[in-house]
Motif scaffolding. Structure first.
Motif, PDB file in Angstrom:
ATOM      1  N   LYS A  15     -87.527  -0.720 -40.884  1.00 52.16           N
ATOM      2  CA  LYS A  15     -87.240  -1.892 -41.714  1.00 52.16           C
ATOM      3  C   LYS A  15     -88.289  -2.035 -42.813  1.00 52.16           C
ATOM      4  N   GLU A  16     -89.549  -1.758 -42.482  1.00 57.61           N
ATOM      5  CA  GLU A  16     -90.621  -1.810 -43.479  1.00 57.61           C
ATOM      6  C   GLU A  16     -90.421  -0.769 -44.568  1.00 57.61           C
ATOM      7  N   LYS A  17     -89.968   0.434 -44.183  1.00 52.16           N
ATOM      8  CA  LYS A  17     -89.683   1.472 -45.184  1.00 52.16           C
ATOM      9  C   LYS A  17     -88.598   1.014 -46.138  1.00 52.16           C
ATOM     10  N   LEU A  37     -84.893   6.783 -56.069  1.00 48.51           N
ATOM     11  CA  LEU A  37     -85.310   5.780 -55.102  1.00 48.51           C
ATOM     12  C   LEU A  37     -84.114   5.117 -54.415  1.00 48.51           C
ATOM     13  N   THR A  38     -83.020   4.963 -55.143  1.00 47.59           N
ATOM     14  CA  THR A  38     -81.815   4.376 -54.550  1.00 47.59           C
ATOM     15  C   THR A  38     -81.278   5.289 -53.457  1.00 47.59           C
ATOM     16  N   LYS A  39     -81.295   6.590 -53.704  1.00 49.32           N
ATOM     17  CA  LYS A  39     -80.833   7.535 -52.685  1.00 49.32           C
ATOM     18  C   LYS A  39     -81.726   7.487 -51.453  1.00 49.32           C
ATOM     19  N   SER A  40     -83.033   7.411 -51.666  1.00 46.37           N
ATOM     20  CA  SER A  40     -83.930   7.335 -50.513  1.00 46.37           C
ATOM     21  C   SER A  40     -83.769   5.992 -49.792  1.00 46.37           C
ATOM     22  N   PHE A  41     -83.513   4.922 -50.542  1.00 46.25           N
ATOM     23  CA  PHE A  41     -83.261   3.611 -49.944  1.00 46.25           C
ATOM     24  C   PHE A  41     -82.043   3.674 -49.027  1.00 46.25           C
ATOM     25  N   LEU A  42     -80.979   4.302 -49.502  1.00 49.46           N
ATOM     26  CA  LEU A  42     -79.762   4.399 -48.693  1.00 49.46           C
ATOM     27  C   LEU A  42     -79.993   5.262 -47.454  1.00 49.46           C
ATOM     28  N   LYS A  43     -80.806   6.309 -47.607  1.00 47.71           N
ATOM     29  CA  LYS A  43     -81.131   7.161 -46.465  1.00 47.71           C
ATOM     30  C   LYS A  43     -81.935   6.370 -45.427  1.00 47.71           C
ATOM     31  N   TYR A  44     -82.949   5.625 -45.884  1.00 49.97           N
ATOM     32  CA  TYR A  44     -83.746   4.809 -44.968  1.00 49.97           C
ATOM     33  C   TYR A  44     -82.889   3.724 -44.327  1.00 49.97           C
ATOM     34  N   LEU A  45     -81.922   3.226 -45.063  1.00 48.49           N
ATOM     35  CA  LEU A  45     -81.032   2.195 -44.540  1.00 48.49           C
ATOM     36  C   LEU A  45     -80.182   2.737 -43.396  1.00 48.49           C
ATOM     37  N   VAL A  82     -81.031   5.207 -41.433  1.00 52.66           N
ATOM     38  CA  VAL A  82     -81.938   5.401 -40.302  1.00 52.66           C
ATOM     39  C   VAL A  82     -82.197   4.063 -39.614  1.00 52.66           C
ATOM     40  N   TYR A  83     -82.423   3.028 -40.422  1.00 50.09           N
ATOM     41  CA  TYR A  83     -82.659   1.697 -39.861  1.00 50.09           C
ATOM     42  C   TYR A  83     -81.419   1.179 -39.137  1.00 50.09           C
ATOM     43  N   LYS A  84     -80.257   1.502 -39.642  1.00 50.31           N
ATOM     44  CA  LYS A  84     -78.997   1.060 -39.041  1.00 50.31           C
ATOM     45  C   LYS A  84     -78.859   1.601 -37.621  1.00 50.31           C
ATOM     46  N   SER A  85     -79.295   2.828 -37.417  1.00 51.05           N
ATOM     47  CA  SER A  85     -79.161   3.429 -36.093  1.00 51.05           C
ATOM     48  C   SER A  85     -80.316   3.059 -35.162  1.00 51.05           C
ATOM     49  N   SER A  86     -81.535   2.887 -35.701  1.00 47.47           N
ATOM     50  CA  SER A  86     -82.686   2.677 -34.827  1.00 47.47           C
ATOM     51  C   SER A  86     -83.060   1.207 -34.642  1.00 47.47           C
ATOM     52  N   THR A 107     -89.216   0.380 -50.112  1.00 49.06           N
ATOM     53  CA  THR A 107     -88.437   1.113 -51.102  1.00 49.06           C
ATOM     54  C   THR A 107     -87.670   0.160 -52.007  1.00 49.06           C
ATOM     55  N   LEU A 108     -87.110  -0.891 -51.423  1.00 48.90           N
ATOM     56  CA  LEU A 108     -86.377  -1.875 -52.214  1.00 48.90           C
ATOM     57  C   LEU A 108     -87.295  -2.551 -53.229  1.00 48.90           C
ATOM     58  N   ASN A 109     -88.508  -2.891 -52.818  1.00 50.88           N
ATOM     59  CA  ASN A 109     -89.461  -3.513 -53.734  1.00 50.88           C
ATOM     60  C   ASN A 109     -89.831  -2.575 -54.878  1.00 50.88           C
ATOM     61  N   SER A 110     -90.002  -1.297 -54.581  1.00 54.77           N
ATOM     62  CA  SER A 110     -90.354  -0.361 -55.650  1.00 54.77           C
ATOM     63  C   SER A 110     -89.182  -0.146 -56.611  1.00 54.77           C
ATOM     64  N   ILE A 111     -87.955  -0.169 -56.090  1.00 48.94           N
ATOM     65  CA  ILE A 111     -86.790  -0.073 -56.979  1.00 48.94           C
ATOM     66  C   ILE A 111     -86.719  -1.298 -57.879  1.00 48.94           C
ATOM     67  N   TYR A 112     -86.912  -2.476 -57.282  1.00 50.06           N
ATOM     68  CA  TYR A 112     -86.917  -3.708 -58.072  1.00 50.06           C
ATOM     69  C   TYR A 112     -87.955  -3.648 -59.177  1.00 50.06           C
ATOM     70  N   SER A 113     -89.118  -3.150 -58.845  1.00 50.33           N
ATOM     71  CA  SER A 113     -90.203  -3.059 -59.815  1.00 50.33           C
ATOM     72  C   SER A 113     -89.811  -2.159 -60.981  1.00 50.33           C
ATOM     73  N   LEU A 114     -89.256  -0.988 -60.664  1.00 49.18           N
ATOM     74  CA  LEU A 114     -88.849  -0.064 -61.729  1.00 49.18           C
ATOM     75  C   LEU A 114     -87.730  -0.640 -62.584  1.00 49.18           C
ATOM     76  N   ILE A 115     -86.771  -1.286 -61.937  1.00 46.98           N
ATOM     77  CA  ILE A 115     -85.656  -1.875 -62.687  1.00 46.98           C
ATOM     78  C   ILE A 115     -86.167  -2.973 -63.615  1.00 46.98           C
ATOM     79  N   ASP A 116     -87.063  -3.818 -63.103  1.00 47.14           N
ATOM     80  CA  ASP A 116     -87.594  -4.905 -63.930  1.00 47.14           C
ATOM     81  C   ASP A 116     -88.430  -4.372 -65.099  1.00 47.14           C
TER      82      ASP A 116
END
Length: 95
Positions: free
Chosen positions: A51-53, A31-39, A41-45, A57-66
């Motif tokens: 931004k929602e993606k 999920l961290t890799k996909s987060f960085l990939k989406y980031l 994409v968001y950086k360029s667009s 993704t960040l929320n789901s990573i937080y959930s798994l970490i917690d």
């Protein structure tokens, strides 16, 4: 090889726990890799959909970490460090 019944049981339990731990840790990495990939994409667009993606993704990573921290897969400081790193990546883009 284990000689006693309890030692054999411990081997089975350790294998079960190892697989469970591996599931959490690999899911967080993926999920961290996909987060960085989406980031990127968001950086360029800079679109709201991207931004929602990123947020989702960040929320789901937080959930798994917690959940992993609650089940003693991650140490609490390790979890805090991982979460802080992810947020710092996001803040660099938004500033």
């Amino acid at each position: 090889m284990a000689n006693t019944k309890s030692a054999k049981k411990r081997i089975l339990i350790n294998e079960r726990n190892r697989l469970k731990n591996r599931l959490y840790k690999s899911s967080v990495r993926t999920l961290t890799k996909s987060f960085l990939k989406y980031l990127e994409v968001y950086k360029s667009s800079k679109s709201l959909e991207d931004k929602e993606k990123v947020k989702k993704t960040l929320n789901s990573i937080y959930s798994l970490i917690d959940k992993g921290t609650k089940r003693n897969i991650f140490h609490k400081n390790t979890a805090a460090r991982k979460k802080a790193q992810l947020v710092s990546y996001l803040k660099v883009i938004e500033i």
